[in-house]
Design an enzyme around this catalytic site. Structure first.
Site, PDB file in Angstrom:
ATOM      1  CG  ASP A  13      -1.835  -1.206   1.244  1.00 39.55           C
ATOM      2  OD1 ASP A  13      -2.174  -1.723   0.168  1.00 39.55           O
ATOM      3  OD2 ASP A  13      -2.185  -1.660   2.354  1.00 39.55           O
ATOM      4  CE  LYS A  16       2.214  -2.364  -4.349  1.00 41.27           C
ATOM      5  NZ  LYS A  16       1.978  -2.013  -2.937  1.00 41.27           N
ATOM      6  CE  LYS A  18       0.386  10.215  -7.266  1.00 42.21           C
ATOM      7  NZ  LYS A  18       0.370  11.508  -6.625  1.00 42.21           N
ATOM      8  CB  ALA A  39      -2.773  -6.335  -5.338  1.00 38.65           C
ATOM      9  N   GLY A  40      -4.649  -4.214  -3.808  1.00 34.80           N
ATOM     10  CA  GLY A  40      -5.646  -3.163  -4.062  1.00 34.80           C
ATOM     11  C   GLY A  40      -4.868  -1.921  -4.425  1.00 34.80           C
ATOM     12  CG  HIS A  41      -2.121  -1.890  -6.931  1.00 43.14           C
ATOM     13  ND1 HIS A  41      -1.174  -2.394  -7.789  1.00 43.14           N
ATOM     14  CD2 HIS A  41      -1.862  -2.462  -5.721  1.00 43.14           C
ATOM     15  CE1 HIS A  41      -0.390  -3.234  -7.135  1.00 43.14           C
ATOM     16  NE2 HIS A  41      -0.794  -3.307  -5.883  1.00 43.14           N
ATOM     17  CB  THR A 129      -6.602 -10.332   1.379  1.00 45.25           C
ATOM     18  OG1 THR A 129      -6.072 -11.325   0.489  1.00 45.25           O
ATOM     19  CG2 THR A 129      -5.525  -9.279   1.648  1.00 45.25           C
ATOM     20  CD  GLN A 221       0.672  -8.847  -2.705  1.00 46.20           C
ATOM     21  OE1 GLN A 221       1.320  -9.519  -3.476  1.00 46.20           O
ATOM     22  NE2 GLN A 221      -0.571  -8.483  -2.973  1.00 46.20           N
ATOM     23  N   GLY A 299     -10.790  -3.079   3.499  1.00 45.38           N
ATOM     24  CA  GLY A 299     -11.367  -2.009   4.311  1.00 45.38           C
ATOM     25  C   GLY A 299     -10.863  -1.981   5.747  1.00 45.38           C
ATOM     26  NE  ARG A 302      -3.925   0.390   3.649  1.00 47.17           N
ATOM     27  CZ  ARG A 302      -4.113   1.208   2.605  1.00 47.17           C
ATOM     28  NH1 ARG A 302      -3.792   2.480   2.700  1.00 47.17           N
ATOM     29  NH2 ARG A 302      -4.621   0.754   1.490  1.00 47.17           N
ATOM     30  CG  ASP A 330      -0.247  14.267   1.179  1.00 45.05           C
ATOM     31  OD1 ASP A 330       0.515  13.392   0.724  1.00 45.05           O
ATOM     32  OD2 ASP A 330      -1.470  14.076   1.377  1.00 45.05           O
ATOM     33  CB  VAL A 409       2.353  16.293  -2.404  1.00 45.89           C
ATOM     34  CG1 VAL A 409       3.847  16.394  -2.129  1.00 45.89           C
ATOM     35  CG2 VAL A 409       2.022  16.852  -3.783  1.00 45.89           C
TER      36      VAL A 409
HETATM   37  P1  GDP Z   1      -0.891   0.394  -3.478  1.00 47.41           P
HETATM   38  O1  GDP Z   1      -1.456  -0.900  -3.020  1.00 47.41           O
HETATM   39  O2  GDP Z   1       0.591   0.466  -3.258  1.00 47.41           O
HETATM   40  O3  GDP Z   1      -1.257   0.744  -4.882  1.00 47.41           O
HETATM   41  O4  GDP Z   1      -1.526   1.504  -2.534  1.00 47.41           O
HETATM   42  P2  GDP Z   1      -3.085   1.612  -2.089  1.00 47.41           P
HETATM   43  O5  GDP Z   1      -3.871   2.119  -3.238  1.00 47.41           O
HETATM   44  O6  GDP Z   1      -3.531   0.375  -1.443  1.00 47.41           O
HETATM   45  O7  GDP Z   1      -2.959   2.672  -0.930  1.00 47.41           O
HETATM   46  C1  GDP Z   1      -2.434   3.933  -1.129  1.00 47.41           C
HETATM   47  C2  GDP Z   1      -3.507   4.957  -0.761  1.00 47.41           C
HETATM   48  O8  GDP Z   1      -2.912   6.223  -0.647  1.00 47.41           O
HETATM   49  C3  GDP Z   1      -4.576   5.106  -1.816  1.00 47.41           C
HETATM   50  O9  GDP Z   1      -5.768   5.473  -1.207  1.00 47.41           O
HETATM   51  C4  GDP Z   1      -4.034   6.239  -2.684  1.00 47.41           C
HETATM   52  O10 GDP Z   1      -5.075   6.936  -3.359  1.00 47.41           O
HETATM   53  C5  GDP Z   1      -3.402   7.101  -1.653  1.00 47.41           C
HETATM   54  N1  GDP Z   1      -2.220   7.863  -2.060  1.00 47.41           N
HETATM   55  C6  GDP Z   1      -1.236   7.534  -2.921  1.00 47.41           C
HETATM   56  N2  GDP Z   1      -0.259   8.470  -2.924  1.00 47.41           N
HETATM   57  C7  GDP Z   1      -0.647   9.416  -2.030  1.00 47.41           C
HETATM   58  C8  GDP Z   1      -0.065  10.625  -1.556  1.00 47.41           C
HETATM   59  O11 GDP Z   1       1.030  11.035  -1.941  1.00 47.41           O
HETATM   60  N3  GDP Z   1      -0.762  11.325  -0.606  1.00 47.41           N
HETATM   61  C9  GDP Z   1      -1.971  10.899  -0.136  1.00 47.41           C
HETATM   62  N4  GDP Z   1      -2.570  11.639   0.787  1.00 47.41           N
HETATM   63  N5  GDP Z   1      -2.543   9.760  -0.565  1.00 47.41           N
HETATM   64  C10 GDP Z   1      -1.882   9.033  -1.485  1.00 47.41           C
HETATM   65  P1  IMO Z   2      -1.007  -4.157  -2.258  1.00 53.31           P
HETATM   66  O1  IMO Z   2      -0.553  -4.696  -3.597  1.00 53.31           O
HETATM   67  C1  IMO Z   2      -1.039  -4.672   2.063  1.00 53.31           C
HETATM   68  C2  IMO Z   2      -1.101  -8.796   3.563  1.00 53.31           C
HETATM   69  C3  IMO Z   2      -2.346  -9.266   4.264  1.00 53.31           C
HETATM   70  C4  IMO Z   2      -1.744 -10.284   5.213  1.00 53.31           C
HETATM   71  C5  IMO Z   2      -0.648 -10.921   4.405  1.00 53.31           C
HETATM   72  C6  IMO Z   2      -1.028 -12.206   3.691  1.00 53.31           C
HETATM   73  O2  IMO Z   2      -2.298  -3.441  -2.297  1.00 53.31           O
HETATM   74  O3  IMO Z   2       0.105  -3.408  -1.591  1.00 53.31           O
HETATM   75  P2  IMO Z   2      -2.560 -12.830   1.625  1.00 53.31           P
HETATM   76  O4  IMO Z   2      -3.991 -12.517   1.320  1.00 53.31           O
HETATM   77  O5  IMO Z   2      -1.608 -12.344   0.595  1.00 53.31           O
HETATM   78  O6  IMO Z   2      -2.347 -14.268   1.941  1.00 53.31           O
HETATM   79  O7  IMO Z   2      -2.233 -12.026   2.987  1.00 53.31           O
HETATM   80  O8  IMO Z   2      -0.292  -9.936   3.416  1.00 53.31           O
HETATM   81  N1  IMO Z   2      -1.323  -8.245   2.209  1.00 53.31           N
HETATM   82  C7  IMO Z   2      -1.267  -6.953   1.905  1.00 53.31           C
HETATM   83  N2  IMO Z   2      -1.072  -5.865   2.685  1.00 53.31           N
HETATM   84  N3  IMO Z   2      -1.170  -4.524   0.733  1.00 53.31           N
HETATM   85  C8  IMO Z   2      -1.330  -5.593  -0.076  1.00 53.31           C
HETATM   86  O9  IMO Z   2      -1.307  -5.510  -1.418  1.00 53.31           O
HETATM   87  C9  IMO Z   2      -1.430  -6.874   0.509  1.00 53.31           C
HETATM   88  N4  IMO Z   2      -1.616  -8.121   0.022  1.00 53.31           N
HETATM   89  C10 IMO Z   2      -1.539  -8.942   1.066  1.00 53.31           C
HETATM   90  O10 IMO Z   2      -2.984  -8.220   4.942  1.00 53.31           O
HETATM   91  O11 IMO Z   2      -1.155  -9.620   6.300  1.00 53.31           O
HETATM   92 MG    MG Z   3      -2.967  -1.605  -1.768  1.00 55.50          MG
END
Ligand code: GDP
Ligand code: IMO
Ligand code: MG
Length: 419
Positions: A13, A16, A18, A39-41, A129, A221, A299, A302, A330, A409
């Site tokens: 999280d 990535k 973005k 993953a949730g991007h 997850t 991840q 949901g 974190r 930020d 930011v």
């Molecule tokens: P990922 O799994 O690495 O793609 O990241 P996620 O999407 O799960 O979580 C990152 C969260 O931070 C998302 O809600 C993005 O919209 C948000 N985000 C990304 N970059 C920034 C930033 O620079 N500032 C803020 N405030 N939010 C960001």
């Molecule tokens: P992105 O790509 C954050 C965590 C889970 C758990 C452990 C194992 O959005 O960064 P799994 O379902 O893979 O067997 O879970 O890894 N986890 C993540 N935490 N971001 C993720 O993906 C994750 N994918 C798995 O919360 O602790």
């Molecule tokens: Mg994510």
């Protein structure tokens, strides 16, 4: 041409999705190489927000090829759901999406096994997850798995045989389940998969490289969730590190170009496992609130804490990071001081090496830096950064010995400063 890799340096999280979206215009092809719907991007642009799970984050740019590589695990049911959601929002993406026939399939019984295993662990659960990731990779390495290409050859027969095996395994657990409920949508999911472009991705990717096309590989991840180098057993079941891009796409190590290591200006973790710099006080709550730190996939709130240089140095080393990307700068606005962990105190000794014995008892050793008050979300260039942020960046660069080339930011595509 070489493949540039963008991957997370913390526990996922890092932002990535973005940043891959921001970088996509520079590339011809975007690939995923491991992980799956765990993953949730999140991507935000033009007042539009979307969370991608299986699909690479280059998908919103037309005329780019997006590839789901062989190292990915794909759930036909959630995949169809994702495609449908995008269609509803006006994006028909199947023409730009190529899927490796060697990617493994997450089946309904994999999800049940994931849930049963977690329930049986009680307090020691991983906090997965529940997307079936662990059991699917277990079947892959155990040589029982089913792959995307199998949907073209006697799928039903193979599916029933593996399902029977899983039902026997489930007898080990005291766990009730409704298999038909989990199977809902499977047939339709398989049909959706069949309508996509199914490829031998290793050949296609290497052809692109020979023909001078540029490729960006998008990690899922983060390094600290890597099956080999993460905080085992509280990890995911794939190689999230740079080497995973080679095995997850079928490219030689000599074909890796830039390695973009992405990290938050602080640190978060979702699920169980050690997290030395975790904050259990109002500072942690403030980070969660300001950073909107709730899981994009589940949901769940974190866990939040300060940036950890012991872990980051380890991640930089394992991945051979050539450029750093810092997100969520930020979110740190308004803190009087910012702490950075520079060592771990364990059994009376301080270490700067990420240890095998990483437990909740590890005590971080902190350095403090002055914070800044200024809101960064509207900042358009580095010149507008407060001095304290410049100092924070300079300090991290010096410690990590890699330049920070992008600072994010805010969540929007436009809130990105390239240095
Ligand atoms: P990922 O799994 O690495 O793609 O990241 P996620 O999407 O799960 O979580 C990152 C969260 O931070 C998302 O809600 C993005 O919209 C948000 N985000 C990304 N970059 C920034 C930033 O620079 N500032 C803020 N405030 N939010 C960001
Ligand atoms: P992105 O790509 C954050 C965590 C889970 C758990 C452990 C194992 O959005 O960064 P799994 O379902 O893979 O067997 O879970 O890894 N986890 C993540 N935490 N971001 C993720 O993906 C994750 N994918 C798995 O919360 O602790
Ligand atoms: Mg994510």
């Amino acid at each position: 041409m070489k493949v540039d890799v963008l991957l997370g340096l913390q526990w996922g999280d890092e932002g990535k999705g973005k940043v891959v979206d921001v970088l996509t215009p520079k590339y011809d092809v975007i690939t995923r190489f491991q992980g799956g719907p765990n993953a949730g991007h999140t991507l935000e642009f033009d007042n539009f927000k979307h969370v991608l799970h299986n699909i690479p984050s280059g998908i919103f740019h037309t005329n780019k090829v997006n590839i789901v590589g062989n190292g990915v695990v794909l759930d036909p049911i959630t995949f169809k759901h994702e495609i449908d959601q995008l269609k509803e929002k006006g994006f028909d993406i199947t023409g730009n999406l190529h899927i490796s026939k060697k990617a493994h399939l997450i089946l309904p019984t994999h999800r049940i096994l994931d849930a049963a295993s977690e329930a049986s662990k009680g307090k020691t659960k991983i906090g997965s997850t529940l997307k079936g990731i662990g059991p699917t990779y277990m079947d892959k390495t155990g040589r029982n798995g089913m792959r995307v290409g199998d949907i073209l050859h006697n799928f039903e027969e193979k599916y029933e045989a593996l399902k029977e095996k899983h039902i026997k395994l489930l007898q080990m657990y005291d766990f009730e389940y409704d298999i038909e409920k989990f199977e809902e949508g499977l047939k339709e999911g398989i049909e959706t998969l069949k309508s996509c472009i199914l490829i031998d991705s290793e050949h296609e990717i290497n052809k692109y490289l020979r023909n001078g096309k540029s490729i960006l590989a998008e990690g899922a991840q983060g390094t600290l969730l890597d099956i080999d180098f993460g905080s085992y057993p509280f990890v995911t079941s794939s190689n999230t590190i740079c080497a995973g891009a080679c095995t997850g796409m079928g490219i030689a190590p000599t074909k890796i170009g830039e390695v973009f290591g992405i990290f938050k200006a602080y640190c978060t973790r979702v699920g169980s496992g050690p997290f030395p710099t975790e904050l259990f006080d109002e500072t942690g709550d403030a980070l969660r609130k300001a950073g909107n730190e709730f899981g994009s996939t589940t949901g769940r709130p974190r866990r939040c804490g300060w940036v950890d240089l012991v872990a980051l140095k380890y991640s930089v080393m394992i991945n051979g990071v050539t450029q750093l990307i810092m997100t969520k700068g930020d979110v740190l606005s308004g803190f009087e001081t910012i702490k950075v962990a520079t060592g771990y105190k364990m059994n009376g000794q301080v270490t700067e090496e990420f240890p095998f014995e990483l437990t909740d008892d590890v005590e971080p050793v902190y350095t403090e830096l002055p914070g800044w008050k200024q809101d960064l979300t509207g900042v358009k260039s580095e010149a507008q950064f407060p001095q304290e942020l410049k100092d924070y960046i300079a300090y991290l660069e010096k410690e990590l010995e890699v330049p920070i080339t992008i600072v994010s930011v805010g969540p929007d595509r436009d809130q990105t400063i390239v240095r």
